[in-house]
Design a protein around this motif. Structure first.
Motif, PDB file in Angstrom:
ATOM      1  N   LEU A   1       1.130  -1.863   0.173  1.00 21.22           N
ATOM      2  CA  LEU A   1      -0.411   0.376  -0.061  1.00 21.22           C
ATOM      3  C   LEU A   1       0.780   1.531  -0.653  1.00 21.22           C
ATOM      4  N   ALA A   2       1.518   1.570   0.825  1.00 22.32           N
ATOM      5  CA  ALA A   2       2.665   1.799   0.969  1.00 22.32           C
ATOM      6  C   ALA A   2       3.236   2.420  -0.250  1.00 22.32           C
ATOM      7  N   GLY A   3       3.877   2.002  -0.809  1.00 19.43           N
ATOM      8  CA  GLY A   3       4.732   1.667  -2.153  1.00 19.43           C
ATOM      9  C   GLY A   3       3.864   2.317  -3.661  1.00 19.43           C
ATOM     10  N   THR A   4       2.889   1.862  -3.583  1.00 13.87           N
ATOM     11  CA  THR A   4       1.609   2.273  -4.137  1.00 13.87           C
ATOM     12  C   THR A   4       1.588   3.636  -4.600  1.00 13.87           C
ATOM     13  N   LEU A   5       1.182   4.298  -3.171  1.00 19.67           N
ATOM     14  CA  LEU A   5       0.840   5.226  -3.093  1.00 19.67           C
ATOM     15  C   LEU A   5       1.834   6.353  -3.133  1.00 19.67           C
ATOM     16  N   LEU A   6       2.228   6.911  -2.508  1.00 19.16           N
ATOM     17  CA  LEU A   6       4.021   7.586  -3.201  1.00 19.16           C
ATOM     18  C   LEU A   6       4.735   6.781  -4.614  1.00 19.16           C
ATOM     19  N   CYS A   7       5.080   5.619  -4.823  1.00 26.63           N
ATOM     20  CA  CYS A   7       5.915   5.235  -5.918  1.00 26.63           C
ATOM     21  C   CYS A   7       5.616   6.041  -7.179  1.00 26.63           C
ATOM     22  N   VAL A   8       4.020   6.148  -7.285  1.00 25.66           N
ATOM     23  CA  VAL A   8       3.461   5.854  -8.602  1.00 25.66           C
ATOM     24  C   VAL A   8       3.166   7.971  -8.985  1.00 25.66           C
ATOM     25  N   PRO A   9       3.044   8.798  -8.114  1.00 25.00           N
ATOM     26  CA  PRO A   9       2.876   9.966  -8.537  1.00 25.00           C
ATOM     27  C   PRO A   9       4.437  10.252  -8.234  1.00 25.00           C
ATOM     28  N   VAL A  10       5.439   9.726  -7.952  1.00 20.63           N
ATOM     29  CA  VAL A  10       6.879  10.155  -8.377  1.00 20.63           C
ATOM     30  C   VAL A  10       6.984   9.586  -9.738  1.00 20.63           C
ATOM     31  N   TYR A  11       6.990   8.324 -10.120  1.00 19.46           N
ATOM     32  CA  TYR A  11       7.003   8.395 -11.864  1.00 19.46           C
ATOM     33  C   TYR A  11       6.369   9.236 -12.398  1.00 19.46           C
ATOM     34  N   THR A  12       4.629   9.424 -11.910  1.00 19.92           N
ATOM     35  CA  THR A  12       4.010  10.348 -13.400  1.00 19.92           C
ATOM     36  C   THR A  12       5.212  11.975 -13.173  1.00 19.92           C
ATOM     37  N   ILE A  13       5.820  12.238 -12.135  1.00 17.19           N
ATOM     38  CA  ILE A  13       6.666  12.859 -12.368  1.00 17.19           C
ATOM     39  C   ILE A  13       8.101  12.791 -12.981  1.00 17.19           C
ATOM     40  N   VAL A  14       8.094  11.585 -12.487  1.00 11.27           N
ATOM     41  CA  VAL A  14      10.111  11.468 -13.054  1.00 11.27           C
ATOM     42  C   VAL A  14      10.336  10.704 -14.781  1.00 11.27           C
ATOM     43  N   ALA A  15       9.252  10.133 -14.351  1.00 10.84           N
ATOM     44  CA  ALA A  15       9.138   9.177 -16.384  1.00 10.84           C
ATOM     45  C   ALA A  15       8.046  10.299 -16.856  1.00 10.84           C
ATOM     46  N   ARG A  16       8.896  11.368 -17.546  1.00  6.42           N
ATOM     47  CA  ARG A  16       8.422  11.949 -18.611  1.00  6.42           C
ATOM     48  C   ARG A  16       8.337  11.333 -19.889  1.00  6.42           C
ATOM     49  N   PRO A  17       6.976  11.474 -20.278  1.00  7.41           N
ATOM     50  CA  PRO A  17       7.416  10.731 -21.844  1.00  7.41           C
ATOM     51  C   PRO A  17       8.403  11.497 -22.954  1.00  7.41           C
ATOM     52  N   GLU A  18       8.483  12.875 -22.400  1.00  3.52           N
ATOM     53  CA  GLU A  18       9.557  12.941 -23.463  1.00  3.52           C
ATOM     54  C   GLU A  18      11.082  12.772 -23.480  1.00  3.52           C
ATOM     55  N   LYS A  19      11.322  12.438 -22.003  1.00  4.47           N
ATOM     56  CA  LYS A  19      12.047  11.882 -21.307  1.00  4.47           C
ATOM     57  C   LYS A  19      12.977  10.284 -21.917  1.00  4.47           C
ATOM     58  N   LEU A  20      11.602   9.568 -21.327  1.00  2.48           N
ATOM     59  CA  LEU A  20      11.553   7.639 -21.562  1.00  2.48           C
ATOM     60  C   LEU A  20      12.508   7.406 -22.835  1.00  2.48           C
TER      61      LEU A  20
END
Length: 616
Positions: free
Chosen positions: A459-478
């Protein structure tokens, strides 16, 4: 009175309950252990996400989390009087580590592989709630699928799970008192200092030209360098794999060496000369992973099938679900995770995977069901591999599912990637929970409480890791040099290749899979029917793992296993007292310093990206 026909398994269970088990006497599952595990693990999940998208590798979580939690609560004891009388127990720390590891490894459930690969091949980016629901279902599926495996792999087979042993020894050294405990604690501390110094010497930017090399050729000169670059034949500038080898034992260590010599020293040059593979690790592993994985799959599944009586016993508590009592009293029934948890947990989380796969990714419902069933089979393989070698072949398990759906749905790359995401993500969390349960088994913990902690970590990993992914893993950078996402590129490449049919597999790979599968069966049958010769029979898991990691990793683990074996032969008392402690310290020290260096280098940039996203 004990039953006259009591089995060896029951006798061992009663001995463990009487001599080791502390779960009813020492506090284990508490609010502070769960909350601290969720917080520490969630923060470390961000590190693993960022590092995974940069390098394709993950960082160790469990030991690091244990040390951080111990230090935090010791500091609290110094300033809060109530905590001086209410110590943070060793079992609380172990339970905390279960929550932390589940959260910390959330990135491996799809955030560094399947999701970015989906964008690379289809251009689709998922919404935050889609990723959260998917990762939560896949991760819970893995947790519940570990339930029937625990008793066989840990209680009966006594597989080492080296990181689990290292965690248990680290916890004992931190929480114990007495002369022998002090000696082990000192050994662990010296090992940790040595590992930390090596990581600092090798990875710190300020070392410059004086930095310790990350790898060494087998011998000096241009030829040695070519063998290292083209075939990964060399020595690793790290002690983590050496320490893991010291824990796992000589049989698996020798098997890893044999596998490395065969795959990279003998087969590798032939593949390169014939144009069947490109030089270097990524080129060679794209071929050798197929026979190596087939060997692990056939061996793991056959070994599980040959233990059908134990499997039935593990599920004996299912009778209570239907209103029937087990015919034979199970001495561990009150602490082991009930079989009903496996049934209902797998049904609910598996159904969630099938339904979401259909509505989010248009995966035909029966293909989703097949993926969930295949996931249980491959989780067995991944768990056994982790138990024997400390390496979880998540990527290899995903490739097997991709291969299956390359046949079943040859042109649908979304189905190919997301069904493989179920297998890889669930296998990762199954292996992680079993590693934690190994620590608990050694410390006398309650496995039911650890499993609950694992779910809180998900639960903790899902709640925090996903929002950070949406910020860091931007489409133009992947996929760019800034965020290369190497694991995702491999997944995407396999999906694109299989979209063209099995003919797109590397030349000879299908025959290699057949041969590897047959070898896995022969080895497993040899272990089963000629047990007195077992120590001379190579480990199928060790041989298989050698084909999915660089040769220098296998060589390092062999060197550690050989050194521990020699010490055991020459000085058994010293081996008993110091080997696991020093090896655990090396793993803890180098991994802690590695995390610190990466956070020092990458943390500021990651924080700036997050703040910029919110307009700061």
């Amino acid at each position: 009175m004990r039953p006259v026909d009591e089995s060896p398994e029951d006798r061992e269970a009663r001995r463990w309950l009487a001599e080791v088990y502390q779960g009813d006497r020492v506090r284990q599952l508490s609010v502070r252990s769960i909350v601290s595990g969720m917080l520490i693990g969630a923060v470390m999940s961000i590190s693993n996400l960022y590092v995974g998208l940069k390098t394709g590798w993950g960082l160790g979580v469990t030991i690091t989390a244990c040390i951080i939690a111990f230090a935090v609560f010791k500091a609290l004891e110094a300033v809060i009087p109530a905590y001086r009388k209410d110590h943070f127990t060793i079992l609380e720390n172990n339970t905390m580590s279960s929550a932390a590891s589940a959260a910390g490894y959330m990135a491996s459930a799809g955030l560094v592989s399947a999701f970015p690969a989906l964008f690379l091949v289809t251009g689709r980016t998922l919404l935050w709630w889609e990723m959260m629901l998917w990762l939560g279902a896949v991760s819970c599926l893995g947790v519940f699928m570990a339930v029937p495996l625990k008793r066989q792999l840990i209680n009966i087979d006594q597989l080492p799970f080296p990181s689990g042993i290292a965690t248990a020894e680290t916890l004992r050294s931190m929480h114990s008192a007495g002369a022998e405990a002090l000696q082990k604690a000192k050994a662990l501390l010296f090992g940790a200092l040595g590992g930390a110094v090596l990581a600092l010497w090798r990875d710190a930017p300020f070392m410059g030209k004086f930095a310790f090399p990350g790898s060494f050729p087998l011998f000096p000169g241009a030829k040695g360098k070519k063998l290292e670059d083209d075939l990964t034949l060399g020595f690793e500038g790290s002690l983590i794999m050496v320490a893991a080898g010291a824990i796992m034992g000589i049989r698996v260590g020798v098997s890893l060496l044999i596998g490395a010599i065969f795959y990279y020293g003998i087969l590798g040059p032939v593949l390169i000369d014939q144009g069947m593979a490109q030089p270097g690790y990524r080129g060679l592993v794209s071929w050798v992973l197929w026979p190596a994985t087939a060997m692990m799959v056939t061996s793991g599944l056959l070994a599980f099938a040959l233990r059908w009586r134990t499997v039935i016993r593990a599920f004996s508590s299912l009778g209570s679900v239907f209103g029937k009592k087990s015919e034979q009293q199970d001495p561990l029934a009150h602490i082991e995770v009930p079989g009903s948890w496996f049934v209902w947990g797998t049904l609910i989380s598996g159904a969630a995977c099938v339904l979401m796969g259909h509505y989010l990714f248009e995966i035909t419902w029966w293909m989703g069901i097949v993926a969930v069933l295949a996931t249980f089979m491959l989780s067995i393989v991944a768990a056994r591999a982790t138990g024997e070698t400390d390496v979880t072949p998540v990527g290899a398990m995903g490739k097997i599912t991709q291969l299956v759906y390359g046949v079943v749905a040859p042109t649908n790359m979304t189905t190919n990637l997301m069904t493989a995401s179920i297998t890889a993500g669930a296998a990762s969390h199954s292996a992680d929970l079993l590693t934690d349960l190994k620590s608990g088994y050694m410390l006398g913990g309650n496995p039911r409480k650890q499993t609950i902690a694992q779910l809180f970590g998900v639960l903790a990993g899902t709640l925090l890791c996903v929002p950070v992914y949406t910020i860091v893993a931007r489409p133009e950078k992947l996929g760019t040099a800034e965020l290369p996402a190497p694991a995702a590129k491999v997944w995407a490449a396999v999906a694109e290749m299989l979209a063209k049919g099995l003919d797109a597999l590397p030349p000879g790979a299908v025959m290699g899979m057949v041969i590897g599968g047959v070898v896995g069966i022969i080895i497993t049958l040899g272990e089963e029917y000629f047990p007195k010769y077992r120590k001379w029979i190579p480990s199928a898991t060790g041989l298989g793992i050698a084909g999915v990691i660089p040769a220098y990793n296998s060589i390092s683990m062999f060197l550690g296993a050989f050194a521990a074996w020699m010490l055991m032969k020459k000085k058994p008392a010293a081996n008993e007292k110091y080997t696991v402690a020093v090896a655990s310290g090396l793993i803890a020290g180098e991994s802690l310093m590695g995390v610190a260096i990466i956070l020092a280098l990458q943390g500021p940039g990651m924080i700036r990206e997050i703040l910029a996203h919110f307009g700061f």
